[in-house]
Write a protein that holds these residues in place. Structure first.
Motif, PDB file in Angstrom:
ATOM      1  N   PRO A   1      78.715  26.742  31.694  1.00  0.00           N
ATOM      2  CA  PRO A   1      77.705  27.728  32.075  1.00  0.00           C
ATOM      3  C   PRO A   1      78.026  29.103  31.502  1.00  0.00           C
ATOM      4  CG  PRO A   1      79.185  27.287  33.914  1.00  0.00           C
ATOM      5  CD  PRO A   1      79.579  26.333  32.826  1.00  0.00           C
ATOM      6  N   LEU A   2      77.186  29.590  30.603  1.00  0.00           N
ATOM      7  CA  LEU A   2      77.404  30.883  29.966  1.00  0.00           C
ATOM      8  C   LEU A   2      76.326  31.900  30.338  1.00  0.00           C
ATOM      9  CD1 LEU A   2      78.408  29.598  26.414  1.00  0.00           C
ATOM     10  CD2 LEU A   2      79.931  30.475  28.196  1.00  0.00           C
ATOM     11  N   GLY A   3      75.116  31.432  30.582  1.00  0.00           N
ATOM     12  CA  GLY A   3      74.061  32.317  31.048  1.00  0.00           C
ATOM     13  C   GLY A   3      73.449  33.198  29.980  1.00  0.00           C
TER      14      GLY A   3
ATOM     15  N   LEU B   1      77.182  28.110  15.025  1.00  0.00           N
ATOM     16  CA  LEU B   1      77.794  28.161  16.352  1.00  0.00           C
ATOM     17  C   LEU B   1      76.809  28.839  17.289  1.00  0.00           C
ATOM     18  CD1 LEU B   1      80.262  27.711  18.184  1.00  0.00           C
ATOM     19  CD2 LEU B   1      81.106  29.955  17.447  1.00  0.00           C
ATOM     20  N   SER B   2      76.454  28.142  18.358  1.00  0.00           N
ATOM     21  CA  SER B   2      75.445  28.659  19.280  1.00  0.00           C
ATOM     22  C   SER B   2      75.974  28.673  20.709  1.00  0.00           C
ATOM     23  CB  SER B   2      74.171  27.802  19.223  1.00  0.00           C
ATOM     24  OG  SER B   2      73.593  27.827  17.940  1.00  0.00           O
ATOM     25  N   PHE B   3      75.778  29.812  21.370  1.00  0.00           N
ATOM     26  CA  PHE B   3      76.001  29.933  22.807  1.00  0.00           C
ATOM     27  C   PHE B   3      74.641  29.747  23.470  1.00  0.00           C
ATOM     28  CE2 PHE B   3      79.492  31.980  20.877  1.00  0.00           C
ATOM     29  CZ  PHE B   3      80.515  32.138  21.780  1.00  0.00           C
ATOM     30  N   THR B   4      74.546  28.813  24.397  1.00  0.00           N
ATOM     31  CA  THR B   4      73.316  28.628  25.160  1.00  0.00           C
ATOM     32  C   THR B   4      73.647  28.817  26.640  1.00  0.00           C
ATOM     33  OG1 THR B   4      73.557  26.243  25.553  1.00  0.00           O
ATOM     34  CG2 THR B   4      72.607  26.919  23.433  1.00  0.00           C
ATOM     35  N   PRO B   5      72.634  28.967  27.485  1.00  0.00           N
ATOM     36  CA  PRO B   5      72.929  29.212  28.907  1.00  0.00           C
ATOM     37  C   PRO B   5      73.831  28.165  29.555  1.00  0.00           C
ATOM     38  CG  PRO B   5      70.641  29.697  28.447  1.00  0.00           C
ATOM     39  CD  PRO B   5      71.203  29.094  27.194  1.00  0.00           C
ATOM     40  N   ASN B   6      73.791  26.917  29.056  1.00  0.00           N
ATOM     41  CA  ASN B   6      74.554  25.853  29.716  1.00  0.00           C
ATOM     42  C   ASN B   6      75.523  25.111  28.799  1.00  0.00           C
ATOM     43  OD1 ASN B   6      73.296  26.141  32.311  1.00  0.00           O
ATOM     44  ND2 ASN B   6      71.468  25.188  31.435  1.00  0.00           N
TER      45      ASN B   6
ATOM     46  N   PRO C   1      76.411  38.214  32.026  1.00  0.00           N
ATOM     47  CA  PRO C   1      75.374  38.904  31.260  1.00  0.00           C
ATOM     48  C   PRO C   1      74.429  39.663  32.172  1.00  0.00           C
ATOM     49  CG  PRO C   1      75.621  36.636  30.519  1.00  0.00           C
ATOM     50  CD  PRO C   1      76.419  36.758  31.772  1.00  0.00           C
ATOM     51  N   LYS C   2      73.996  40.852  31.714  1.00  0.00           N
ATOM     52  CA  LYS C   2      73.111  41.665  32.552  1.00  0.00           C
ATOM     53  C   LYS C   2      71.751  41.025  32.730  1.00  0.00           C
ATOM     54  CE  LYS C   2      75.181  46.203  31.699  1.00  0.00           C
ATOM     55  NZ  LYS C   2      74.950  47.587  31.221  1.00  0.00           N
ATOM     56  N   ALA C   3      71.264  40.373  31.656  1.00  0.00           N
ATOM     57  CA  ALA C   3      69.970  39.706  31.741  1.00  0.00           C
ATOM     58  C   ALA C   3      70.152  38.254  31.308  1.00  0.00           C
ATOM     59  CB  ALA C   3      68.938  40.385  30.831  1.00  0.00           C
ATOM     60  N   PRO C   4      70.474  37.375  32.264  1.00  0.00           N
ATOM     61  CA  PRO C   4      70.722  35.968  31.922  1.00  0.00           C
ATOM     62  C   PRO C   4      69.563  35.335  31.157  1.00  0.00           C
ATOM     63  CG  PRO C   4      71.335  36.424  34.199  1.00  0.00           C
ATOM     64  CD  PRO C   4      70.596  37.631  33.699  1.00  0.00           C
ATOM     65  N   SER C   5      69.902  34.564  30.133  1.00  0.00           N
ATOM     66  CA  SER C   5      68.886  33.886  29.333  1.00  0.00           C
ATOM     67  C   SER C   5      68.424  32.620  30.040  1.00  0.00           C
ATOM     68  CB  SER C   5      69.450  33.524  27.962  1.00  0.00           C
ATOM     69  OG  SER C   5      69.898  34.681  27.273  1.00  0.00           O
ATOM     70  N   LYS C   6      67.178  32.259  29.787  1.00  0.00           N
ATOM     71  CA  LYS C   6      66.629  31.029  30.359  1.00  0.00           C
ATOM     72  C   LYS C   6      66.936  29.863  29.425  1.00  0.00           C
ATOM     73  CE  LYS C   6      62.842  33.332  32.798  1.00  0.00           C
ATOM     74  NZ  LYS C   6      61.352  33.396  32.957  1.00  0.00           N
TER      75      LYS C   6
END
Length: 255
Positions: free
Chosen positions: A131-133, A205-210, A249-254
């Motif tokens: 979980p990265l958000g 390389l990709s960071f995604t919310p999960n 993160p201040k504004a978590p990604s969906k």
């Protein structure tokens, strides 16, 4: 070397292999037809019988080619599956088929679920569930990435480091991404993960919310071995631990 240069190299190699293969197949087919036609003409048969014999031989020849092609495809797919199994199964992952001729592996690595996909391209994807958000996309500089950023109105992260001059970073949360790249350990891991093995390989390389996603395209199977696979997964795990240690993160990604 830009993304476009690597794509041209990969497509060039693919076209060359395809042209050679099609030329060989065309030569065999035309040669076979000519041989069968000459053989039938030389046989002491009536004209009506010659036609039936020629048709029968042609049908048998076509079926032989189709059967040999299918058999060769099965052998290649099984051999590649065996090679990949020797790479990922020792890591505790379970493998099975994926799409038409690909392979997938799933399991748990050091407490995190991991998913590996290998399919046509060749393309290798490794997902580490964490979980990265937020979202961050890291790839090579190029006109394609710039055009995609313009279309989506995405701003890249400025990195004042010559080691990253060939890469471009697109974050959802620029402050969070800046904190990540301020960590020397994270920078080293990212550079290792983005260090291609060949002039035609492309890595993302990709960071995604999960999850963390590492992708390699146009890399030959021979470059995928137990040592490299373990190093990629270890680096992903290390990067995930660093990312989870940062502020939220201040504004978590969906998703």
């Amino acid at each position: 070397m830009t993304t476009e240069n690597r794509l041209f190299r990969a497509y060039g190699k693919g076209c060359a292999r395809g042209t050679l293969l099609y030329s060989i197949v065309a030569f065999i087919v035309m040669g076979g037809f000519c041989f069968l036609s000459a053989l039938v003409l030389l046989l002491p048969l009536d004209d009506d019988v010659q036609i039936f014999v020629w048709v029968g031989l042609v049908v048998a020849f076509v079926l032989l080619i189709v059967g040999c092609t299918a058999l060769a495809a099965v052998i290649i797919i099984r051999k590649r599956a065996s090679v990949l199994d020797q790479v990922f199964v020792p890591l505790g992952l379970t493998g099975r088929g994926y799409l038409t001729n690909g392979r997938q592996y799933h399991g748990n690595y050091r407490g995190s679920d991991i998913h590996v996909y290998f399919y046509r391209g060749p393309t290798l994807q490794i997902y580490l569930d964490v979980p990265l958000g937020t979202r961050i996309g890291i790839g090579r500089h190029g006109a394609i990435s710039s055009l995609a950023a313009d279309i989506t109105d995405t701003q890249s992260l400025h990195l004042d480091d010559p080691a990253f001059e060939h890469l471009v970073v697109y974050p959802d949360d620029a402050l969070w991404a800046a904190d990540l790249f301020a960590n020397p350990q994270a920078r080293d891991v990212i550079l290792r993960l983005m260090d291609e093995d060949s002039p035609s390989e492309l890595r993302i390389l990709s960071f995604t919310p999960n999850a963390l996603l590492w992708q390699s395209r146009y890399n030959i199977v021979q470059n995928i071995n137990p040592d490299t696979a373990r190093s990629w997964i270890d680096d992903l795990y290390e990067l995930a631990q660093i990312a989870q240690g940062l502020r939220s993160p201040k504004a978590p990604s969906k998703e």
